[in-house]
Design a protein around this motif. Structure first.
Motif, mmCIF file in Angstrom:
data_model
loop_
_atom_site.group_PDB
_atom_site.id
_atom_site.type_symbol
_atom_site.label_atom_id
_atom_site.label_comp_id
_atom_site.label_asym_id
_atom_site.label_seq_id
_atom_site.Cartn_x
_atom_site.Cartn_y
_atom_site.Cartn_z
ATOM 1 N N ASP A 157 0.840 -1.212 0.000
ATOM 2 C CA ASP A 157 0.000 0.000 0.000
ATOM 3 C C ASP A 157 0.868 1.254 0.000
ATOM 4 O OD1 ASP A 157 -2.380 -1.454 0.060
ATOM 5 O OD2 ASP A 157 -2.367 -1.572 2.263
ATOM 6 N N SER A 158 1.961 1.201 0.731
ATOM 7 C CA SER A 158 2.850 2.364 0.795
ATOM 8 C C SER A 158 3.531 2.621 -0.547
ATOM 9 C CB SER A 158 3.911 2.144 1.881
ATOM 10 O OG SER A 158 4.732 3.282 2.017
ATOM 11 N N MET A 159 3.850 1.555 -1.294
ATOM 12 C CA MET A 159 4.432 1.711 -2.634
ATOM 13 C C MET A 159 3.472 2.466 -3.547
ATOM 14 S SD MET A 159 5.925 -2.176 -3.079
ATOM 15 C CE MET A 159 6.642 -2.006 -4.715
ATOM 16 N N VAL A 160 2.193 2.104 -3.492
ATOM 17 C CA VAL A 160 1.174 2.767 -4.311
ATOM 18 C C VAL A 160 0.978 4.211 -3.861
ATOM 19 C CG1 VAL A 160 -1.267 2.747 -4.961
ATOM 20 C CG2 VAL A 160 0.017 0.597 -4.849
ATOM 21 N N SER A 161 0.911 4.420 -2.541
ATOM 22 C CA SER A 161 0.716 5.777 -2.011
ATOM 23 C C SER A 161 1.845 6.709 -2.410
ATOM 24 C CB SER A 161 0.598 5.729 -0.482
ATOM 25 O OG SER A 161 -0.526 4.974 -0.091
ATOM 26 N N ALA A 162 3.059 6.177 -2.451
ATOM 27 C CA ALA A 162 4.214 7.002 -2.818
ATOM 28 C C ALA A 162 4.081 7.529 -4.240
ATOM 29 C CB ALA A 162 5.501 6.196 -2.670
ATOM 30 N N VAL A 163 3.612 6.685 -5.163
ATOM 31 C CA VAL A 163 3.429 7.130 -6.550
ATOM 32 C C VAL A 163 2.306 8.160 -6.633
ATOM 33 C CG1 VAL A 163 2.919 6.399 -8.906
ATOM 34 C CG2 VAL A 163 4.257 4.917 -7.411
ATOM 35 N N LYS A 164 1.204 7.925 -5.913
ATOM 36 C CA LYS A 164 0.088 8.876 -5.933
ATOM 37 C C LYS A 164 0.505 10.230 -5.387
ATOM 38 C CE LYS A 164 -3.713 5.513 -5.624
ATOM 39 N NZ LYS A 164 -4.830 4.998 -4.798
ATOM 40 N N ALA A 165 1.355 10.225 -4.368
ATOM 41 C CA ALA A 165 1.764 11.481 -3.735
ATOM 42 C C ALA A 165 2.820 12.225 -4.533
ATOM 43 C CB ALA A 165 2.284 11.200 -2.324
ATOM 44 N N MET A 166 3.739 11.497 -5.185
ATOM 45 C CA MET A 166 4.901 12.129 -5.790
ATOM 46 C C MET A 166 4.975 11.986 -7.300
ATOM 47 S SD MET A 166 7.772 11.155 -2.923
ATOM 48 C CE MET A 166 8.942 12.305 -3.632
ATOM 49 N N GLY A 167 4.025 11.278 -7.911
ATOM 50 C CA GLY A 167 4.031 11.164 -9.358
ATOM 51 C C GLY A 167 4.900 10.028 -9.848
ATOM 52 N N ALA A 168 5.200 10.071 -11.152
ATOM 53 C CA ALA A 168 5.871 8.951 -11.816
ATOM 54 C C ALA A 168 7.382 8.985 -11.652
ATOM 55 C CB ALA A 168 5.497 8.953 -13.296
ATOM 56 N N TYR A 169 7.845 9.385 -10.465
ATOM 57 C CA TYR A 169 9.289 9.476 -10.227
ATOM 58 C C TYR A 169 9.963 8.103 -10.279
ATOM 59 C CZ TYR A 169 8.492 7.555 -5.594
ATOM 60 O OH TYR A 169 8.161 6.729 -4.559
ATOM 61 N N ILE A 170 9.177 7.019 -10.071
ATOM 62 C CA ILE A 170 9.778 5.684 -10.029
ATOM 63 C C ILE A 170 10.110 5.155 -11.421
ATOM 64 C CG2 ILE A 170 8.579 5.111 -7.885
ATOM 65 C CD1 ILE A 170 6.742 3.300 -9.590
ATOM 66 N N VAL A 171 9.673 5.855 -12.479
ATOM 67 C CA VAL A 171 10.002 5.418 -13.839
ATOM 68 C C VAL A 171 11.411 5.918 -14.144
ATOM 69 C CG1 VAL A 171 9.325 5.428 -16.260
ATOM 70 C CG2 VAL A 171 7.571 5.533 -14.478
ATOM 71 N N ILE A 172 12.386 5.014 -14.081
ATOM 72 C CA ILE A 172 13.799 5.413 -14.095
ATOM 73 C C ILE A 172 14.448 5.283 -15.465
ATOM 74 C CG2 ILE A 172 14.087 4.865 -11.658
ATOM 75 C CD1 ILE A 172 15.419 2.220 -12.581
ATOM 76 N N SER B 63 11.744 2.298 4.225
ATOM 77 C CA SER B 63 12.000 1.067 4.979
ATOM 78 C C SER B 63 11.045 0.941 6.163
ATOM 79 C CB SER B 63 13.454 1.047 5.463
ATOM 80 O OG SER B 63 13.729 2.180 6.273
ATOM 81 N N SER B 64 10.642 2.079 6.741
ATOM 82 C CA SER B 64 9.761 2.060 7.909
ATOM 83 C C SER B 64 8.343 1.638 7.569
ATOM 84 C CB SER B 64 9.739 3.457 8.554
ATOM 85 O OG SER B 64 9.327 4.441 7.610
ATOM 86 N N ALA B 65 8.030 1.503 6.258
ATOM 87 C CA ALA B 65 6.673 1.144 5.845
ATOM 88 C C ALA B 65 6.437 -0.357 5.845
ATOM 89 C CB ALA B 65 6.382 1.722 4.458
ATOM 90 N N GLY B 66 7.385 -1.134 6.337
ATOM 91 C CA GLY B 66 7.175 -2.571 6.427
ATOM 92 C C GLY B 66 8.199 -3.424 5.714
ATOM 93 N N ALA B 67 9.376 -2.864 5.419
ATOM 94 C CA ALA B 67 10.438 -3.659 4.796
ATOM 95 C C ALA B 67 11.077 -4.562 5.848
ATOM 96 C CB ALA B 67 11.483 -2.740 4.178
#
Length: 699
Positions: free
Chosen positions: A593-608, A619-623
């Motif tokens: 859920d945190s992975m999805v929330s990060a994209v919703k909050a910050m946009g497509a920054y994960i497309v590298i 890491s604090s989100a459950g890693a």
């Protein structure tokens, strides 16, 4: 005219000496060139002449002296910092700076007559100075409004303060922060001979409150960052008193609420309220928190400061491509990766919030490393795309010194060498460069590189023969020299008289290991490194191998790879990549859920990269442990990235901290930087083939 802090110190030194001093002594004392000292002496001479004081005695053979007749010069020195601008002869540039600060400091309008009287110049001269100042700020969201009431400085509040800090920091000597009285005299107001805005006792309490904030943050700012923060506070206090508050957009304010910097800034504000009986608005607390976030650290930033993986990937790419082009193997220097990653956090905050820095080493860096500077500029584009702007040269210079420190670094045989302690408050990159330069030039044993605040504690635990410092310090028990991080020719003359120049054949351990791996099977690399270090002195980055270091092949399994998944949209694809991490027992379910929330909050920054995404979260989100999953889609999906959509390859990432997964990302970057291997990721038919490529493709 106004004497700067160094010129004031020169005047104090000359007035205290009974005999003339050699100009070279002053050059060594202040770590500047002979020509700079000569220019300073001319400024001092002009100042003395304009104040009808005894003149410098410029004797032959480069000596200079100053005789204080009847103590009149001593009286002048005592009163000098209280002198108003109108009592000095100022240059046009100095006058425009004073005008700007007067307008910034004043809540009401100031008339041209008021300013002319204060500066002791004619109305015509004042108007000419105002026109010059208007030209300097015309490209900024600032204006000098003129009305029947007089002149008033208006515009964006943060820019108003940042411009004043920029004017001040160009000539400021950051070593003034080590002595409170020196800082008080060298502060932005008194250094421009403006009236004192607060007492020395108040300045002391503010200074100590900032030191306490540093401790609460678990950080040690560079000397320049500490001076920057102090100056921001000085300006902020004056502006708040006149109801000039720096605003902030509500969503940015909310983003800061969860940071430790905001909490500490709030505690600092409450302390200042007690000291000065001054209320700190919430927006000003947030602005101070941003300045904390934008400060460089003399040591690496604290563990709580998480760095998003996309910046780590771009750093890996920068190191990879720069090494290829320069034919230098940076890849085995894990400390380089760590240092550059930690540099990103404050850099991003500065860029995003319009905080401009001045790099005092920039000209020297360009001069000594012109090719390296050009190459870093060429290959930093991936980082710049993530930030959204081109990096200023001042910021780029700090990145360059990290690579320069590796290029300069050499190893040598141990022997009878003096123990040297390096003292540097200018950041990790500068400390590394200083260490590299010293050990490449001289047979010395660098026992540690520390900040000024760590000096005494280090001397209690280590045997030290010499202290080499980038700032003015003295020590009663250990011989101390001040030098430039780049080791100037003047520094070399000084050090040549104390240390043995390096002449032994040097051992490149990285090259040795590559040769051994080509012809032998190394069963225990960590043990081999340990054995080598018992015979040869290895630099820190060559000692990083640990038995528990994990590579890409150690963190991905067959059940964490899936081919041909049909995703409904980007969110479904991200969740599936997270599910694969969960299959490998790398994360808790909430991490997805945190992975999805990060994209919703910050946009497509994960497309590298083109068609490649790196979903991840904090890491604090459950890693639970380091992990990489691989998901190939049967149909690509849109993430909203302007250049790299649509995406068909996803690498899910989990990590328990900022550092332990860097080897993994480095291996992954090597694969993604190879077009043939990326093509294979899209065409190989079986999970086994993909796993084999990922296990061996990053080697």
């Amino acid at each position: 005219m106004i004497l700067n802090n160094r010129q004031m110190k020169i005047l104090e030194i000359l007035s205290a000496e009974d005999e003339p001093l050699n100009i070279r002594y002053l050059s060594d004392e202040f770590d500047v060139g002979i020509r700079t000292i000569q220019n300073d002496l001319k400024a001092v001479s002009d100042f003395l002449e304009s104040n009808q004081m005894p003149q410098l005695d410029r004797g032959k053979r480069g000596y200079v002296g100053l005789e204080d007749i009847d103590g009149t010069l001593n009286k002048l020195l005592k009163s000098l910092y209280q002198t108003e601008a109108k009592d000095l002869i100022l240059t046009p540039t100095e006058r425009t700076r004073v005008i700007y600060l007067l307008l910034l400091k004043e809540a009401n309008h100031l008339t041209i007559s008021d300013l002319a009287t204060y500066l002791g110049v004619s109305r015509g001269t004042l108007i000419s100075d105002l026109n010059q100042l208007r030209q300097e700020i015309e490209v900024l969201p600032l204006e000098i409004d003129a009305s029947k009431d007089g002149l008033k400085l208006t515009g964006d509040e943060c820019v108003l303060r940042e411009y004043a800090i920029g004017m001040y920091m160009r000539n400021a000597n950051d070593s003034c922060i080590y002595e409170l009285t020196d800082y008080h005299r060298a502060s932005i107001w008194l250094s421009h001979r403006l009236p004192e805005v607060r007492s020395l006792d108040e300045t002391c309490e503010i200074y100590m409150a900032l030191q306490e904030a540093e401790k609460k943050l678990g950080r040690k700012f560079t000397a320049r960052s500490f001076l920057f923060i102090l100056t921001w506070i000085e300006l902020t206090l004056e502006r708040i008193q006149r109801n000039n508050i720096a605003s902030m957009e509500e969503h940015k304010l909310k983003d800061l609420f969860e940071t430790i910097e905001f909490k500490v800034a709030g505690e600092f504000a409450r302390e200042i309220t007690k000291i000065l009986n001054l209320q700190f608005p919430m927006e000003e607390v947030a602005q101070l928190a941003i300045r904390f976030l934008g400060c460089d650290d003399a040591m690496n930033c604290p563990d709580y400061a998480e760095i998003f993986a996309e910046f780590q990937v771009e750093i890996c790419r920068l190191v990879f491509h720069l090494g290829n082009e320069l034919n230098v193997d940076f890849s085995e220097n894990l400390s380089l990766y760590n240092d550059l990653v930690f540099l990103m956090r404050p850099l991003v905050y500065r860029i995003n919030h319009g905080i401009n820095i001045i790099n005092p080493l920039l000209d020297e860096i360009r001069e000594q490393y012109p090719v390296l500077f050009k190459m870093v500029r060429k290959h930093i584009t991936g980082v710049e795309k993530l930030i959204g702007v081109s990096l200023p040269d001042d910021e780029l210079g700090y990145i360059v010194v990290h690579f320069a420190s590796i290029m300069e670094r050499r190893t040598s045989l141990t022997g009878l060498r003096p123990n040297v302690l390096l003292v540097c408050d200018s950041g990790v990159g500068t400390s590394n460069l200083l260490r590299a330069r010293i050990t490449s030039l001289y047979e010395v044993n660098v026992v540690a590189a520390v900040t000024y605040g760590q000096l005494e504690a280090t001397l209690q635990t280590k045997r030290v023969d010499y202290i080499l410092s980038t700032m003015d310090i003295n020590h009663d028990n250990v011989t101390t020299f001040r030098i430039s991080p780049l080791i100037s020719e003047k520094d070399k003359r000084l050090l040549d008289s104390r240390f043995q120049p390096k002449i032994t054949r040097q051992l490149d351990v990285s090259t040795l290991l590559r040769i051994l791996e080509k012809h032998c099977i190394i069963k225990d690399k960590a043990g081999l490194i340990k054995a080598l270090s018992a015979v040869y002195r290895l630099s820190p980055e060559q000692q990083y191998w640990k038995e528990d270091d994990q590579m890409l092949k150690d963190v991905i399994r067959k059940d964490m790879i899936e081919l041909g998944y049909l995703a409904k949209d980007w969110e479904d694809a991200v969740r599936r990549s997270g599910y694969l991490l969960q299959q490998g027992d790398c994360i808790e379910e909430r991490y997805i859920d945190s992975m999805v929330s990060a994209v919703k909050a910050m946009g497509a920054y994960i497309v590298i990269g083109r068609g490649i995404a790196l979903p991840h979260s904090r890491s604090s989100a459950g890693a639970k442990k380091i992990g990489i999953s691989f998901l190939r889609l049967s149909e690509p999906v849109e993430f909203g990235h302007p250049e790299n959509d649509p995406v068909d390859l996803l690498f899910g990432l989990s990590s328990t901290d900022n550092e332990s997964h860097l080897n993994v990302l480095r291996d992954l970057t090597r694969i993604l930087s190879n077009e043939d291997k990326v093509a294979q990721l899209r065409t190989l038919d079986s999970v086994e083939e993909i796993l084999d490529l990922l296990n061996n493709g990053g080697a």
